[in-house]
Write a protein that holds these residues in place. Sequence first.
Motif, PDB file in Angstrom:
ATOM      1  N   LEU A  78       0.834  -1.206   0.000  1.00  0.00           N
ATOM      2  CA  LEU A  78       0.000   0.000   0.000  1.00  0.00           C
ATOM      3  C   LEU A  78       0.870   1.258   0.000  1.00  0.00           C
ATOM      4  O   LEU A  78       0.559   2.229  -0.707  1.00  0.00           O
ATOM      5  CB  LEU A  78      -0.956   0.004   1.194  1.00  0.00           C
ATOM      6  N   SER A  81       2.159   1.694  -3.452  1.00  0.00           N
ATOM      7  CA  SER A  81       1.071   2.109  -4.342  1.00  0.00           C
ATOM      8  C   SER A  81       0.721   3.572  -4.127  1.00  0.00           C
ATOM      9  O   SER A  81       0.479   4.314  -5.086  1.00  0.00           O
ATOM     10  CB  SER A  81      -0.174   1.245  -4.112  1.00  0.00           C
ATOM     11  N   GLU A  82       0.706   3.991  -2.866  1.00  0.00           N
ATOM     12  CA  GLU A  82       0.408   5.399  -2.565  1.00  0.00           C
ATOM     13  C   GLU A  82       1.470   6.307  -3.181  1.00  0.00           C
ATOM     14  O   GLU A  82       1.153   7.321  -3.806  1.00  0.00           O
ATOM     15  CB  GLU A  82       0.355   5.618  -1.050  1.00  0.00           C
ATOM     16  N   TRP A 138     -11.338  -2.240   0.934  1.00  0.00           N
ATOM     17  CA  TRP A 138     -10.754  -2.879  -0.238  1.00  0.00           C
ATOM     18  C   TRP A 138     -11.738  -3.037  -1.400  1.00  0.00           C
ATOM     19  O   TRP A 138     -11.336  -2.985  -2.570  1.00  0.00           O
ATOM     20  CB  TRP A 138     -10.122  -4.226   0.129  1.00  0.00           C
ATOM     21  N   VAL A 186      -6.177   4.515  -0.796  1.00  0.00           N
ATOM     22  CA  VAL A 186      -4.973   3.865  -0.270  1.00  0.00           C
ATOM     23  C   VAL A 186      -4.463   4.629   0.947  1.00  0.00           C
ATOM     24  O   VAL A 186      -4.067   4.032   1.948  1.00  0.00           O
ATOM     25  CB  VAL A 186      -3.892   3.730  -1.380  1.00  0.00           C
TER      26      VAL A 186
END
Length: 200
Positions: A78, A81-82, A138, A186
């Motif tokens: 995460l 991804s952020e 999610w 996220v």
Amino acid sequence: MKLLFKESLTEYKETPTVEDIIMKTNELLGEDLYFSHYVADGVEVNEAPKLFLEQNLLTINQLEVISIHAKEFINELLLSSEEYTNRSLPYIKELTDEFYNNPSPSNWNSLGELFEGIQWISTMFELVDQSTVRPSNWDEVTQQTIVMKDELENFEEAMKSTDTVLIADLLQYEILPVFETLSILVKQAIDTEGNRHDLN
């Protein structure tokens, strides 16, 4: 050769195959732990563990399996991804402007890199999806990734016909909003259920 994992010790009288080691590693990890790396005779192996085993298996005396808990693993995904979505937002806006005007060959290359990034983020989210540990929001993230994957097909059509205005429209009205929403979702997941690395 000895294979160590926490309090577990597996001793091989004959040299095992690489497949034996990988299978035993996966068995030891179970569902709540993920593989982090090996320590071979005191040396950390952080990259290409399978290749390392293929090249060094005959000389290893002791191999230790280092794991990471599923929650920590998901948190790392995460965070990555952020970082990627936040870094991509200004990049997508800039690319949109270029495609509304007259895109250069480097803009086309940048578009290809963006597609690779979208595929990378999709792979990250698939890993989270398969995990036993998922953030409570999610389902919302999954909806956004479905929209993103659907738009990739439209992109392929626009690229085949080199329709730069359509590409710019797709970037501005489809991809950019998905990235903005993913960035928010996220961030929420990390801030409510995960943790950020301490800067001190």
